[in-house]
Write a protein that holds these residues in place. Structure first.
Motif, PDB file in Angstrom:
ATOM      1  N   UNK A  32       0.835  -1.133   0.071  1.00  0.00           N
ATOM      2  CA  UNK A  32      -0.061  -0.119  -0.004  1.00  0.00           C
ATOM      3  C   UNK A  32       0.855   1.159   0.173  1.00  0.00           C
ATOM      4  N   UNK A  34       1.172   5.804  -0.325  1.00  0.00           N
ATOM      5  CA  UNK A  34       0.720   6.740  -0.254  1.00  0.00           C
ATOM      6  C   UNK A  34       1.381   7.970  -0.734  1.00  0.00           C
ATOM      7  N   UNK A  49      -3.558   7.624  -2.385  1.00  0.00           N
ATOM      8  CA  UNK A  49      -3.078   6.294  -2.275  1.00  0.00           C
ATOM      9  C   UNK A  49      -3.308   5.236  -3.202  1.00  0.00           C
ATOM     10  N   UNK A  98       0.498  -3.069  11.030  1.00  0.00           N
ATOM     11  CA  UNK A  98       0.249  -1.516  11.721  1.00  0.00           C
ATOM     12  C   UNK A  98       0.258  -0.451  10.782  1.00  0.00           C
ATOM     13  N   UNK A  99      -0.381   0.604  11.277  1.00  0.00           N
ATOM     14  CA  UNK A  99      -0.403   1.983  10.343  1.00  0.00           C
ATOM     15  C   UNK A  99       0.884   2.487  10.063  1.00  0.00           C
ATOM     16  N   UNK A 100       2.022   1.976  10.361  1.00  0.00           N
ATOM     17  CA  UNK A 100       3.325   2.390  10.268  1.00  0.00           C
ATOM     18  C   UNK A 100       3.796   2.693   8.784  1.00  0.00           C
ATOM     19  N   UNK A 101       4.286   3.882   8.597  1.00  0.00           N
ATOM     20  CA  UNK A 101       4.376   4.093   7.276  1.00  0.00           C
ATOM     21  C   UNK A 101       6.073   4.269   7.178  1.00  0.00           C
ATOM     22  N   UNK A 103       8.907   6.449   4.881  1.00  0.00           N
ATOM     23  CA  UNK A 103       8.755   7.485   3.871  1.00  0.00           C
ATOM     24  C   UNK A 103      10.098   7.662   2.826  1.00  0.00           C
TER      25      UNK A 103
END
Lengths: 113, 112
Positions: A32, A34, A49, A98-101, A103
């Protein structure tokens, strides 16, 4: 080891033309992706996204393309406007985790009137 | 979307001191995230803060240096302890919501 790479630190385009911002990733577990836009003295703002089950997602002037085999995605802005001038960050994560991104370093876009 | 209020927005601190950054969200969330953006670098996750349990820290970050509190589902604090000039960065809190993650406006910290 940088898992998300934005190799162009800056990009300058004329108003009305297309802006293309590129992003590469190395971790095949990412599914995924973004894009965020950041103005000075503000936090990043979510832009658009795309899930790995798609190869394109469009929202108004913004389109994100995903090439899974090349581990590459790009953000197209058409037509570019001076208000689009900002730093654009690409981010990736594993859906279902998790929602950990993770970058990239960002690309500073300047749209000239 | 989510409305995230973060304060202070900026501060200049003496080395050796500590600064606590506050993050308030407009609705209840399970996880809150703290990121750091050093000059010219990407956003790097420091830790994930869950309500009712200890924060989970990423590699390279430790609780003694970056203690985190999460007293309820709408609020969290990050403390930058015993600061040095290398801690000069933008610190951001974030929550996940739907397809995207949302960020506060950030705290620009300068350590002198």
């Amino acid at each position: 080891d940088q898992q998300v790479k934005q190799n162009s630190p800056s990009l300058s385009v004329q108003e009305g033309r297309i802006s293309i911002l590129n992003c590469d990733y190395t971790n095949s577990m990412f599914d995924y992706f973004l894009w965020y836009k950041k103005y000075p003295a503000e936090g990043p703002t979510f832009l658009i996204s795309i899930s790995s089950i798609k190869d394109k997602n469009e929202d108004g002037r913004f389109t994100v393309f995903l090439n899974k085999s090349a581990k590459h995605l790009s953000l197209h802005i058409v037509p570019s406007q001076p208000g689009d001038s900002a730093v654009y960050f690409c981010a990736a994560k594993r859906q279902g985790g998790s929602e950990k991104l993770v970058f990239g370093k960002g690309t500073k876009l300047t749209v000239n009137p | 979307s989510a409305v995230i209020s973060q304060k202070p927005s900026r501060d200049i601190c003496q080395r050796g001191t500590s600064l606590t950054i506050q993050c308030q969200v407009d609705s209840q969330v399970t996880m809150m995230f703290w990121y750091r953006q050093q000059p010219g670098q990407s956003l790097t996750l420091i830790a994930t803060a869950n309500q009712g349990s200890e924060a989970t820290y990423e590699s390279g970050f430790v609780i003694d240096k970056f203690p985190i509190s999460r007293p309820n589902l709408t609020f969290s604090t990050l403390t930058v302890s015993n600061m040095s000039p290398e801690d000069s960065s933008i610190y951001l809190c974030s929550v996940g919501r739907g397809q995207g993650a949302f960020f506060g406006q950030g705290t620009r910290l300068t350590v002198v």
